[in-house]
Scaffold this motif. Structure first.
Motif, PDB file in Angstrom:
ATOM      1  N   GLU A   1       1.299  -1.158  -0.052  1.00 45.92           N
ATOM      2  CA  GLU A   1       0.640  -0.314  -0.203  1.00 45.92           C
ATOM      3  C   GLU A   1       1.289   1.442   0.015  1.00 45.92           C
ATOM      4  OE1 GLU A   1      -2.889  -0.624   3.003  1.00 45.92           O
ATOM      5  OE2 GLU A   1      -3.889  -2.275   2.563  1.00 45.92           O
ATOM      6  N   GLU A   2       2.014   1.206   0.642  1.00 44.78           N
ATOM      7  CA  GLU A   2       2.787   2.327   0.639  1.00 44.78           C
ATOM      8  C   GLU A   2       3.587   2.873  -0.054  1.00 44.78           C
ATOM      9  OE1 GLU A   2       5.233   2.866   4.065  1.00 44.78           O
ATOM     10  OE2 GLU A   2       3.684   1.843   5.691  1.00 44.78           O
TER      11      GLU A   2
ATOM     12  N   TYR B   1       2.353   1.417  -3.291  1.00 44.54           N
ATOM     13  CA  TYR B   1       0.893   1.755  -4.743  1.00 44.54           C
ATOM     14  C   TYR B   1       1.044   3.114  -4.175  1.00 44.54           C
ATOM     15  CZ  TYR B   1      -2.595   1.853  -7.382  1.00 44.54           C
ATOM     16  OH  TYR B   1      -3.226   2.176  -8.326  1.00 44.54           O
ATOM     17  N   LEU B   2       1.105   4.492  -3.319  1.00 43.59           N
ATOM     18  CA  LEU B   2       0.935   5.197  -2.993  1.00 43.59           C
ATOM     19  C   LEU B   2       1.992   6.356  -2.521  1.00 43.59           C
ATOM     20  CD1 LEU B   2      -1.713   4.746   0.547  1.00 43.59           C
ATOM     21  CD2 LEU B   2      -2.324   5.819  -2.267  1.00 43.59           C
ATOM     22  N   LEU B   3       2.884   5.916  -2.181  1.00 43.16           N
ATOM     23  CA  LEU B   3       4.389   6.602  -2.494  1.00 43.16           C
ATOM     24  C   LEU B   3       5.063   6.513  -3.915  1.00 43.16           C
ATOM     25  CD1 LEU B   3       5.384   6.280   0.920  1.00 43.16           C
ATOM     26  CD2 LEU B   3       4.340   7.980   0.702  1.00 43.16           C
TER      27      LEU B   3
END
Length: 135
Positions: free
Chosen positions: A38-39, A41-43
């Motif tokens: 998730e990190e 994918y977002l960052l």
């Protein structure tokens, strides 16, 4: 039905391969794979958060070049043997055998005159006088 992975999962796997320090963080229990995904994918993969894990990779490469572990050599040999084609090796051996036979034939043809002159003496063999036969 076969589930197909999303391309982002494959990209994340490649990202983790290039940042092996992340694997250690999951093993220690600091992060889960879901959290890291998730990190990431977002960052994105170029965020400054991932810099320490790139440095860990560089440190690991230096250590790998310094040490020659026999386990690595054994695994390399095992992988080499796995990739061998037995039929092809057998063909190579057969060709080498034929080549050696041809060389041996040439050598015997050059030594042919010598062998005719130096015939070994034959020892006469007598029949055994004590032959026991079953009645």
């Amino acid at each position: 039905m076969v589930k197909r992975k999303r391309p982002s999962v494959d990209k994340f796997k490649e990202f983790v391969r290039t940042h092996p320090g992340l694997t250690n963080q999951v093993k220690v229990g600091k992060y889960s794979w879901q959290q890291l995904f998730e990190e990431w994918y977002l960052l994105g993969g170029s965020h400054e958060k991932w810099i320490p894990y790139i440095e860990e990779k560089k440190d690991q490469k230096v250590e790998e070049t310094k040490s020659t572990d026999t386990g690595d050599m054994v695994s390399t040999l095992v992988n080499t043997f796995k990739n061998m084609d037995v039929a092809q090796i057998q063909q190579y051996i057969s060709n080498a055998n034929q080549a050696l036979g041809a060389i041996q034939g040439i050598l015997t043809s050059f030594q042919g005159d010598k062998s005719v002159k130096e015939e070994p003496k034959k020892i006469e063999t007598r029949q055994n006088p004590f032959v026991f036969k079953k009645d």
